[in-house]
Structure formats: structure tokens, C-alpha cells
Scaffold this motif. Sequence first.
Motif, PDB file in Angstrom:
ATOM      1  N   PRO A  67       1.501 -48.965  99.028  1.00 11.57           N
ATOM      2  CA  PRO A  67       1.718 -50.339  99.528  1.00 11.57           C
ATOM      3  C   PRO A  67       0.983 -50.640 100.829  1.00 11.57           C
ATOM      4  N   ALA A  68       0.927 -49.687 101.748  1.00 14.11           N
ATOM      5  CA  ALA A  68       0.275 -49.939 103.031  1.00 14.11           C
ATOM      6  C   ALA A  68      -1.231 -50.139 102.846  1.00 14.11           C
ATOM      7  N   VAL A  69      -1.830 -49.341 101.997  1.00  8.78           N
ATOM      8  CA  VAL A  69      -3.266 -49.483 101.753  1.00  8.78           C
ATOM      9  C   VAL A  69      -3.542 -50.787 101.006  1.00  8.78           C
ATOM     10  N   ARG A  70      -2.686 -51.123 100.051  1.00  8.51           N
ATOM     11  CA  ARG A  70      -2.839 -52.390  99.334  1.00  8.51           C
ATOM     12  C   ARG A  70      -2.770 -53.568 100.299  1.00  8.51           C
ATOM     13  N   ALA A  71      -1.893 -53.487 101.277  1.00  7.73           N
ATOM     14  CA  ALA A  71      -1.782 -54.566 102.258  1.00  7.73           C
ATOM     15  C   ALA A  71      -3.076 -54.721 103.051  1.00  7.73           C
ATOM     16  N   GLY A  72      -3.666 -53.593 103.440  1.00  9.94           N
ATOM     17  CA  GLY A  72      -4.940 -53.643 104.152  1.00  9.94           C
ATOM     18  C   GLY A  72      -6.042 -54.219 103.290  1.00  9.94           C
ATOM     19  N   MET A  73      -6.060 -53.851 102.009  1.00 11.64           N
ATOM     20  CA  MET A  73      -7.057 -54.389 101.079  1.00 11.64           C
ATOM     21  C   MET A  73      -6.886 -55.896 100.926  1.00 11.64           C
ATOM     22  N   ALA A  74      -5.631 -56.335 100.854  1.00  9.51           N
ATOM     23  CA  ALA A  74      -5.362 -57.766 100.691  1.00  9.51           C
ATOM     24  C   ALA A  74      -5.838 -58.552 101.910  1.00  9.51           C
ATOM     25  N   ASP A  75      -5.686 -57.993 103.099  1.00 10.21           N
ATOM     26  CA  ASP A  75      -6.172 -58.666 104.304  1.00 10.21           C
ATOM     27  C   ASP A  75      -7.692 -58.850 104.238  1.00 10.21           C
ATOM     28  N   ILE A  76      -8.397 -57.801 103.833  1.00  6.65           N
ATOM     29  CA  ILE A  76      -9.856 -57.885 103.712  1.00  6.65           C
ATOM     30  C   ILE A  76     -10.239 -58.892 102.634  1.00  6.65           C
ATOM     31  N   TYR A  77      -9.508 -58.875 101.537  1.00  4.90           N
ATOM     32  CA  TYR A  77      -9.765 -59.807 100.444  1.00  4.90           C
ATOM     33  C   TYR A  77      -9.631 -61.247 100.929  1.00  4.90           C
ATOM     34  N   ARG A  78      -8.592 -61.533 101.691  1.00  5.89           N
ATOM     35  CA  ARG A  78      -8.386 -62.896 102.168  1.00  5.89           C
ATOM     36  C   ARG A  78      -9.474 -63.315 103.159  1.00  5.89           C
ATOM     37  N   CYS A  79     -10.000 -62.368 103.921  1.00  5.34           N
ATOM     38  CA  CYS A  79     -11.143 -62.677 104.784  1.00  5.34           C
ATOM     39  C   CYS A  79     -12.352 -63.065 103.939  1.00  5.34           C
ATOM     40  N   GLY A  80     -12.560 -62.336 102.860  1.00  3.04           N
ATOM     41  CA  GLY A  80     -13.650 -62.672 101.943  1.00  3.04           C
ATOM     42  C   GLY A  80     -13.466 -64.047 101.321  1.00  3.04           C
ATOM     43  N   MET A  81     -12.217 -64.367 100.981  1.00  4.08           N
ATOM     44  CA  MET A  81     -11.921 -65.691 100.425  1.00  4.08           C
ATOM     45  C   MET A  81     -12.265 -66.787 101.431  1.00  4.08           C
ATOM     46  N   ALA A  82     -11.960 -66.549 102.699  1.00  4.79           N
ATOM     47  CA  ALA A  82     -12.262 -67.548 103.729  1.00  4.79           C
ATOM     48  C   ALA A  82     -13.766 -67.768 103.849  1.00  4.79           C
ATOM     49  N   ILE A  83     -14.529 -66.671 103.778  1.00  2.00           N
ATOM     50  CA  ILE A  83     -15.987 -66.791 103.845  1.00  2.00           C
ATOM     51  C   ILE A  83     -16.507 -67.595 102.662  1.00  2.00           C
ATOM     52  N   ARG A  84     -16.000 -67.294 101.472  1.00  2.59           N
ATOM     53  CA  ARG A  84     -16.447 -68.009 100.282  1.00  2.59           C
ATOM     54  C   ARG A  84     -16.048 -69.481 100.330  1.00  2.59           C
ATOM     55  N   SER A  85     -14.866 -69.759 100.824  1.00  2.00           N
ATOM     56  CA  SER A  85     -14.416 -71.150 100.942  1.00  2.00           C
ATOM     57  C   SER A  85     -15.315 -71.921 101.891  1.00  2.00           C
ATOM     58  N   ALA A  86     -15.722 -71.283 102.983  1.00  2.00           N
ATOM     59  CA  ALA A  86     -16.629 -71.931 103.928  1.00  2.00           C
ATOM     60  C   ALA A  86     -17.982 -72.197 103.277  1.00  2.00           C
ATOM     61  N   LEU A 114      -3.518 -65.577  93.615  1.00  4.63           N
ATOM     62  CA  LEU A 114      -3.794 -64.140  93.658  1.00  4.63           C
ATOM     63  C   LEU A 114      -4.030 -63.684  95.085  1.00  4.63           C
ATOM     64  N   ALA A 115      -4.784 -64.463  95.854  1.00  4.56           N
ATOM     65  CA  ALA A 115      -5.065 -64.074  97.240  1.00  4.56           C
ATOM     66  C   ALA A 115      -3.782 -63.958  98.049  1.00  4.56           C
ATOM     67  N   ARG A 116      -2.855 -64.881  97.835  1.00  7.19           N
ATOM     68  CA  ARG A 116      -1.600 -64.853  98.585  1.00  7.19           C
ATOM     69  C   ARG A 116      -0.731 -63.659  98.216  1.00  7.19           C
ATOM     70  N   HIS A 117      -0.835 -63.215  96.978  1.00  8.96           N
ATOM     71  CA  HIS A 117       0.081 -62.177  96.489  1.00  8.96           C
ATOM     72  C   HIS A 117      -0.602 -60.836  96.210  1.00  8.96           C
ATOM     73  N   LEU A 118      -1.860 -60.704  96.584  1.00 10.61           N
ATOM     74  CA  LEU A 118      -2.590 -59.490  96.204  1.00 10.61           C
ATOM     75  C   LEU A 118      -1.903 -58.223  96.680  1.00 10.61           C
ATOM     76  N   HIS A 119      -1.325 -58.250  97.857  1.00 11.33           N
ATOM     77  CA  HIS A 119      -0.669 -57.051  98.392  1.00 11.33           C
ATOM     78  C   HIS A 119       0.544 -56.639  97.563  1.00 11.33           C
ATOM     79  N   GLU A 120       1.067 -57.567  96.736  1.00  7.87           N
ATOM     80  CA  GLU A 120       2.224 -57.277  95.905  1.00  7.87           C
ATOM     81  C   GLU A 120       1.860 -56.722  94.536  1.00  7.87           C
ATOM     82  N   VAL A 121       0.598 -56.809  94.160  1.00  6.13           N
ATOM     83  CA  VAL A 121       0.172 -56.302  92.854  1.00  6.13           C
ATOM     84  C   VAL A 121       0.337 -54.785  92.846  1.00  6.13           C
TER      85      VAL A 121
END
Length: 223
Positions: A67-86, A114-121
Motif C-alpha cells: 500500500p505505501a508504494v502504491r500510494a507513492g506511485m499514485a502521487d507520481i501518476y497524478r503529477c503526470g495527469m497534471a502535466i497532460r492536462s496542461a 482512476l487517478a483519484r483512486h489509483l492508490h486503492e487499486v
Amino acid sequence: MIQAGDGTEDLGLSALDVLTTTRAVRRRLDLERPVSRDLVLHGIEVALQAPNASNRQQLGWVVVDDPAVRAGMADIYRCGMAIRSAQIAAEGHGRTPAGPSGAASRMADSADHLARHLHEVPVLVVATIAGRLEGADVATQAARWGSVLPAVWNFMLAMRRVGVGSAWTTVHLFEERRMADLLGIPYDEVTQAGLFPVAHTVGTAFRPGARADTESTVHWNQW
């Protein structure tokens, strides 16, 4: 028949059913039900049977259920989403928006969900291929991606047969080096192809997707 310790069973789908109803699953991922390592390993075993360039077998898989590693991955994923949205916003600057189609709007909502819940997958899988592709010629790139794509599709088909869904996501690759650092992937030697959320699906019935008319995509003998 596939039988895992958690009671998961082969759905008994035909090959045609599996090929035409394996969808990118985001909203219908069951965030509460664990996915056994046996199921993931079965999917990767099937994935490795896919053809690959010169049979060099250069694929690698990082499977994360911590779970802790998944949470870190989700944070990076959401940063990527922000870049793509921009990027999307910049690409649309100065244009008269026609408004998103219903399908496009639903897909955007699904991606946001998915971005909001990725850490829960329950399980996140990163598929990799040996080497770096920056600056490579088209033939080399095609061979490398042609080694990854069939394998990941095999993985998704195998998972579909047992009621497990996934989706090919790539936005974390805007922050590929950060993900490599988090997961211990040697960035200079290995390219990440995508990140795949893996979870049992909410319900197992899926339909073929809406696609372009076949005739409109086919060119006989020349373009």
C-alpha cells in the motif's frame, strides 16, 4: 480451468468473447477485493508466451501490492495527469471549443476517477522493456514496442478470463525517472512501457466497444 486460492474461477468465455469484450477498465475496478499473487503470475506467464522481436525476451515486470508504494506511485501518476492536462489546455488555446462528445466526456471522467483512486487499486503493474528508445529509428522503436504490446494484451486477456480488469495507462511516463527511482528500476537501462491497475471487476459482463466501420479503415492494394 484456473482456480486460485481466493475462489476465483475461469469465466469460461470463448476466445472471440475474450478478444471482443476485454475493455480498459477504470471505474469498474473493485477496490476492496484483494488480487492474489497467483493470479498476477498466471497473467504474466500468459503474457510471456506472446511473440517478441528476435525472441530476445527483454520484458520485465514490477508488481506492486504494498500500500505505501502504491500510494507513492499514485502521487507520481497524478503529477503526470497534471502535466497532460496542461498540454491539452495549451493545445486548445485560441480555439473555439466544440464541447466534448458524450464518449469523450465519459472517458475523461473515467480517467479522473482512476487517478483519484489509483492508490486503492489492489495491484499496480509496470511493464518494462530493456534499453532506452530516445533517438532510436522507427524500425528499432517498432520492434521494441512490438515486443511489449502483444505481451501486455495477452496479460489483459488472461485477466479478463478470470474476472480481473486492467487498463493501459501512460501519463506517469511524464515522470518516468521519478517512478524509476521509487521502484528501483535502472532508468538508463530500462524503458517503462506503461502502468496497469489490476483488480477484480465489479460484475463480469462487458460488451464490445463502439468502433469505426471496418470498410472505412481498410485500403485494398494501396492507400
